[in-house]
Design an enzyme around this catalytic site. Sequence first.
Site, short mmCIF file in Angstrom:
data_model
loop_
_atom_site.label_atom_id
_atom_site.label_comp_id
_atom_site.label_asym_id
_atom_site.label_seq_id
_atom_site.Cartn_x
_atom_site.Cartn_y
_atom_site.Cartn_z
N GLU A 122 47.82 31.49 43.60
CA GLU A 122 46.55 32.07 43.12
C GLU A 122 45.42 31.48 43.95
OE1 GLU A 122 46.03 34.26 40.53
OE2 GLU A 122 47.83 34.13 39.26
N TYR A 155 49.91 30.67 31.56
CA TYR A 155 50.35 31.27 30.31
C TYR A 155 51.75 31.83 30.52
CZ TYR A 155 47.96 35.13 32.85
OH TYR A 155 47.51 35.99 33.82
N ARG A 201 54.60 42.58 35.54
CA ARG A 201 55.33 42.47 34.27
C ARG A 201 56.56 43.36 34.29
NH1 ARG A 201 52.04 39.31 34.48
NH2 ARG A 201 50.43 38.63 33.00
N ARG A 245 43.59 46.79 37.45
CA ARG A 245 44.63 45.79 37.72
C ARG A 245 46.00 46.41 38.00
NH1 ARG A 245 46.41 40.41 35.83
NH2 ARG A 245 48.46 40.54 34.91
#
Length: 419
Positions: free
Chosen positions: A378, A355, A249, A231
């Site tokens: 997505e 999330y 992130r 990933r």
Amino acid sequence: MKLILLTLFCASYVLAEEKTSYEGFKLLNIYPKTQNQIDLIGELQHNPDFDLWSKIRGDGAKVSLAPSAFHKYESLFRLFKIDYDIVHHNLQELFDQEESEMSKRDVGDGRIAGKYARHTEINNYILDHVQTNSRIVSSYVAGKSSQGRDLRVAVIKTSTSKRRIWIDCGIHAREWVSPSTCVWIIDKLVSEYNSNVAATVALLNYFEFHVLPVVNPDGYEYSHTTTRLWRKNRKTNTGSSCIGVDLNRNYGYQWMTGGSSSDPCSDTFAGPSRDSELETIAVENAINAYKGTWDAFLTIHSYGKWWFTPYGYTGNILPPDYTDLNAKAQIGANALMAVYNEKGWVTGSSAKILYVASGGSDDWAYGTAGIKYSHCIELRPGQTGTDSAYGFQLPESRAPLAGEETYVGIKAFLNSIKP
Ligand code: 0X9
Ligand code: ZN
């Protein structure tokens, strides 16, 4: 001579890393329902041996587990009374199928739209387009990846294009349908312009598109050659033997404020500091180079069938433009669903729907760069329905469907924000 040969043999042996085997890995659907159960899965998703493929709540959150991890977490599921069922008993079989399907096709002619092409093929495809369609296509290198690969951006514009649109794909290595969709978008924009499709000509007369098909080429290549479910990027981490930063992130807006990990071994490792990664910096620099001229920032992932708005870092507040953003996302999603009569696309804030996850590029584009229409999309499959059993494993033969529906959805979305 013998010694030289032996040395060469050893060197190439060391270089060619063995493919990760997923023999005996299970893919589960888990069904956390109570807040306790949801919180537990929210925590577990940062564990290096707990690979959550998608959503935490609702039906059919998928998680892949090595045999030993399955053992460990199965008893935890039992303890917390979390229901689950096993979707696949041996992930390796799925990956073998995928590989054999892909080896049957040939991308040697450069026609890679709708294919799971390699990074070099994608960059060459852009350069070919620059050559053959120089009237509307140009390109630039936004920066280099940590292993030195070119982050090549395709620019498609006419002499009257005024405002800019950013589209990127492939920030997460294993989400193969994403780069293939960016290539599809480039392909269709150019071919429809060349054949005088009025709506596309009008769009290009107003918008200049910047499309970066692979934000994370090192990870993308690694997921092709070695570890299918990789990933992150492939940067070495000081003080750890674990490799890679989750680029989604790492962006500098509200960095590390939730839903990211400080453990380099985690798949959601946010990096040693905000904006630490070359790939992050390259995208930020490209956006900053034309500050104030962007109307939309679209970052394409898989999977889930969601057209997200910010914020990702918190579900406690919504962005000031939320109502407008969500209405435009809905226009995009509706047009997308109409193409193949698909159902089940959902729009809204990613932190509320999926999330909490901070340091995402969409939040940075909205919060720091000030680009109003900042969306993370997505692609198919969804959690349930068509293709849902595949997850990241969407067969290559289904990639053109994702490409086409997304292209149509994005055009409708752009028409709705165009004055
Ligand atoms: O977790 C992510 O980075 C994205 N989902 S994925 O399954 N493709 O990894 C969602 C990102 C949504 N945006 C933000 N959290 N900012
Ligand atoms: Zn992703």
